[in-house]
Design a protein around this motif. Structure first.
Motif, PDB file in Angstrom:
ATOM      1  N   TYR A   1       0.863  -1.193   0.000  1.00 17.20           N
ATOM      2  CA  TYR A   1       0.000   0.000   0.000  1.00 17.20           C
ATOM      3  C   TYR A   1       0.894   1.235   0.000  1.00 17.20           C
ATOM      4  O   TYR A   1       1.820   1.356   0.800  1.00 17.20           O
ATOM      5  N   TYR A   2       0.618   2.184  -0.954  1.00 14.97           N
ATOM      6  CA  TYR A   2       1.435   3.389  -1.105  1.00 14.97           C
ATOM      7  C   TYR A   2       0.618   4.625  -0.778  1.00 14.97           C
ATOM      8  O   TYR A   2      -0.626   4.606  -0.757  1.00 14.97           O
ATOM      9  N   THR A   3       1.361   5.708  -0.556  1.00 15.49           N
ATOM     10  CA  THR A   3       0.717   6.960  -0.153  1.00 15.49           C
ATOM     11  C   THR A   3      -0.108   7.596  -1.262  1.00 15.49           C
ATOM     12  O   THR A   3      -0.937   8.466  -0.988  1.00 15.49           O
ATOM     13  N   ASN A   4       0.113   7.234  -2.488  1.00 11.96           N
ATOM     14  CA  ASN A   4      -0.693   7.791  -3.583  1.00 11.96           C
ATOM     15  C   ASN A   4      -1.932   6.945  -3.848  1.00 11.96           C
ATOM     16  O   ASN A   4      -2.491   6.981  -4.952  1.00 11.96           O
ATOM     17  N   ASN A   5      -2.349   6.161  -2.818  1.00 10.46           N
ATOM     18  CA  ASN A   5      -3.580   5.370  -2.882  1.00 10.46           C
ATOM     19  C   ASN A   5      -3.525   4.330  -3.997  1.00 10.46           C
ATOM     20  O   ASN A   5      -4.448   4.192  -4.809  1.00 10.46           O
ATOM     21  N   THR A   6      -2.456   3.604  -4.053  1.00 14.73           N
ATOM     22  CA  THR A   6      -2.314   2.517  -5.021  1.00 14.73           C
ATOM     23  C   THR A   6      -1.843   1.265  -4.294  1.00 14.73           C
ATOM     24  O   THR A   6      -1.152   1.325  -3.277  1.00 14.73           O
TER      25      THR A   6
ATOM     26  N   PRO B   1     -13.302   7.155  -6.618  1.00 13.11           N
ATOM     27  CA  PRO B   1     -14.299   6.098  -6.876  1.00 13.11           C
ATOM     28  C   PRO B   1     -13.727   4.867  -7.566  1.00 13.11           C
ATOM     29  O   PRO B   1     -14.451   4.177  -8.287  1.00 13.11           O
ATOM     30  N   TYR B   2     -12.421   4.634  -7.428  1.00 11.01           N
ATOM     31  CA  TYR B   2     -11.769   3.521  -8.133  1.00 11.01           C
ATOM     32  C   TYR B   2     -11.505   2.319  -7.224  1.00 11.01           C
ATOM     33  O   TYR B   2     -10.827   1.379  -7.614  1.00 11.01           O
ATOM     34  N   THR B   3     -12.033   2.312  -6.014  1.00 15.96           N
ATOM     35  CA  THR B   3     -11.770   1.216  -5.079  1.00 15.96           C
ATOM     36  C   THR B   3     -12.439  -0.070  -5.562  1.00 15.96           C
ATOM     37  O   THR B   3     -13.644  -0.085  -5.856  1.00 15.96           O
ATOM     38  N   PRO B   4     -11.682  -1.185  -5.679  1.00 15.79           N
ATOM     39  CA  PRO B   4     -12.295  -2.454  -6.114  1.00 15.79           C
ATOM     40  C   PRO B   4     -13.309  -2.930  -5.071  1.00 15.79           C
ATOM     41  O   PRO B   4     -13.075  -2.817  -3.849  1.00 15.79           O
TER      42      PRO B   4
ATOM     43  N   SER C   1     -11.550  -3.572 -10.999  1.00 15.62           N
ATOM     44  CA  SER C   1     -10.414  -2.746 -10.578  1.00 15.62           C
ATOM     45  C   SER C   1     -10.035  -1.762 -11.689  1.00 15.62           C
ATOM     46  O   SER C   1     -10.429  -1.908 -12.852  1.00 15.62           O
ATOM     47  N   THR C   2      -9.234  -0.763 -11.319  1.00 17.36           N
ATOM     48  CA  THR C   2      -8.733   0.260 -12.242  1.00 17.36           C
ATOM     49  C   THR C   2      -7.214   0.285 -12.156  1.00 17.36           C
ATOM     50  O   THR C   2      -6.655   0.443 -11.072  1.00 17.36           O
ATOM     51  N   SER C   3      -6.578   0.123 -13.301  1.00 16.54           N
ATOM     52  CA  SER C   3      -5.119   0.078 -13.333  1.00 16.54           C
ATOM     53  C   SER C   3      -4.528   1.461 -13.044  1.00 16.54           C
ATOM     54  O   SER C   3      -5.143   2.501 -13.321  1.00 16.54           O
TER      55      SER C   3
END
Length: 558
Positions: free
Chosen positions: A40-45, A58-61, A73-75
């Protein structure tokens, strides 16, 4: 607005229990995430080195399967963010380059059009190269700027940054070639004006000509060396700017390596070559000044004003590329670079060079038209020195001296007179047949067709003989065989009869009269000039010695 979000490691947020974590309001199995090495990274990825997913709203799986698959999911490698300042400034410059492209095409049409026959010494493409390079500069700038829009829109640095800087480097090479071709063609234009009054005043293979031949090859050698030092490389390391450690370890060394520094040196050699070409043209095609300072003043005075602007701007292009090779913070290869330095140093000089060249192109006339004007002025000056006063063009039209038919009508008239196919033979046959038919019907006179028939000299022996005979040429019968040589011979005989009527009769009569005085032992020999066109086998050569000398009555009989 921050252009990109540099990420760092974070611990998974706490969930309902030790094996649960809540990200973006959705609960995920922490054991499954750890098993598949997701971080988990600070840029929400979320990324495991192979896959990367956006986990903020709104990209949370909505769910995570046990095999590590995220549903819906969203790449991370998609353009999901709004445009930033880099993209906005890029759009503005792209519009300016697009407008410049339109005016470049107009100038290419104006200066590339030919109004004089092309010369081997000055090929037409020479004057067009600067506009071709200007089109190349505009095209690369547009592609690079429009691909640069997605640099801000990617959460993780990806291919758009590489495309942006790739076409930016191509644009830098193109603008250096544009300045070079402008300077080189100006020298060629000066040479063309210099030798136009006397093409032999300068040789092509002298020291000056050979220097002008090798100098472009020297320039493009260093320009292509700049290209091969920059373009063929592994651009993937430039994309590794997803964390501060990654940027320092991979991206910065790749963007400031020795090849980029050597490429700047090659571009600097190109700039000096352009200056040498400018100095060479002024030295050979402009009046020379004595003294060191006078030569410097003359060099600046003879230099066109557009070069006073374009040469320093091209040096600024080289300088900024050198700055990028040593300072990564000001380089466009950095995703969150200094935008003021990037656009003022990387794009503004190129755009200004284009604008200066476009304005100068609108102010300059077409070279062929200018050469025609100079020739007209030289002709008027020569006429003035000789005291010749030429009438204006409207004088002939006002006095009715203009021919009634145009050039096309004259050419068609000549074609009709000559005829087609076997032009001479066929047309003579047609005229002979028409003349024979007219003579038989008695509708026309011989003088209607051949003006010289009725002109004769009373003191001329031949003319008298012709008038005594007074016979018309025999009707013409076209040859019906297949021999082209025989047909041509028959045609020439008939043409001779049309041009000199009565010559056959008079010559036959003279031969008969002379033959009567020949000794009787030779009466069985054939006549010296047979009535047909067959070759004679006679060997009689005593006519000229036995006949009385000709009495010359007039100089016209000789």
């Amino acid at each position: 607005m921050v252009l990109i979000q540099v990420r760092d490691l974070l611990a998974f947020p706490a969930g309902d229990n030790a094996t649960d974590t809540e990200i973006g309001g959705i609960h995920f199995n922490l054991t499954t995430l750890n098993f598949w090495n997701y971080t988990y990274y600070t840029n929400n990825t979320l990324s495991n080195g192979s896959y990367c997913f956006l986990v903020d709203q709104p990209y949370t799986p909505p769910a995570l399967l046990l095999n590590g698959t995220f549903l819906n999911s969203t790449s991370c490698y998609l353009a999901t963010e709004p445009i930033g300042n880099r993209a906005r400034a890029g759009i503005g410059f792209a519009v300016a380059f697009a407008l410049s492209l339109i005016f470049v095409l107009v100038n290419l049409k104006k200066h590339g059009q030919l109004h004089l026959p092309p010369e081997k010494r000055f090929v037409p493409i020479g004057r067009r190269w600067q506009w071709y390079w200007a089109i190349f500069v505009c095209a690369t700038a547009l592609i690079g700027l429009f691909t640069g829009i997605d640099v801000d829109r990617y959460r993780v640095v990806q291919l758009p940054l590489v495309l942006n800087v790739f076409f930016w480097f191509l644009m830098q090479m193109g603008v250096m070639a544009l300045v070079w071709e402008s300077v080189r063609h100006w020298g060629s234009w000066m040479e063309r004006q210099y030798i136009d009054p006397n093409p032999f005043v300068l040789r092509e293979n002298d020291k000056r000509g050979m220097f002008e031949f090798w100098l472009p090859l020297f320039f493009y050698f260093w320009l292509w060396l700049n290209f091969f030092l920059i373009v063929p490389r592994n651009w993937g390391k430039i994309e590794l700017q997803r964390s501060p450690d990654q940027m320092v370890e991979f991206a910065q060394p790749a963007a400031t390596d020795g090849r980029f520094k050597a490429a700047v040196f090659c571009l600097l050699v190109c700039w000096f070559t352009t200056m040498v070409s400018l100095w060479h043209s002024i030295r050979h095609y402009e009046p020379r000044n004595r003294g060191f300072f006078n030569r410097i003043i003359g060099f600046l005075g003879y230099m066109p004003f557009r070069f006073v602007l374009m040469v320093p701007l091209s040096l600024a292009v080289v300088g900024y590329q050198g700055l990028c090779a040593w300072d990564f913070t000001a380089s466009p290869l950095k995703a969150d670079t200094d935008l003021l330095a990037m656009y003022l140093g990387g794009y503004a000089p190129t755009l200004l060079i284009l604008i200066v060249n476009i304005v100068a192109g609108f102010m300059r006339p077409n070279e062929d038209r200018e050469l025609i004007r100079q020739r007209r002025e030289r002709g008027a000056a020569i006429d003035n020195d000789l005291g010749i006063v030429r009438k204006p063009a409207w004088w002939r039209r006002a006095n009715g001296d203009m021919p009634s038919e145009n050039m096309r009508d004259r050419i068609m008239r000549n074609v009709r007179e000559v005829g087609g196919g076997r032009p001479t033979a066929r047309h003579i046959e047609r005229l002979a047949e028409q003349r024979a038919a007219d003579l038989e019907s008695g509708e026309t006179n011989r003088s209607t067709f051949i003006e010289m028939n009725d002109m004769h000299r009373t003191n001329s022996t031949r003319s008298t003989a012709t008038n005594r005979t007074g016979t018309n040429p025999p009707p013409y019968t076209s040859y019906g065989g297949r021999s082209d040589a025989r047909r041509s011979e028959r045609t020439m005989e008939m043409a001779a009869g049309l041009l000199f009527p009565g010559s056959n009769a008079s010559s036959t009569g003279n031969v008969n009269n002379v033959g009567a005085s020949v000794e009787r032992g030779r009466e069985n020999h054939p006549p010296r000039r047979p009535g047909t066109s067959e070759r004679s086998s006679s060997t009689v050569s005593g006519i000229s010695t036995t006949s009385p000398p000709q009495q010359i009555k007039s100089m016209l009989d000789i």
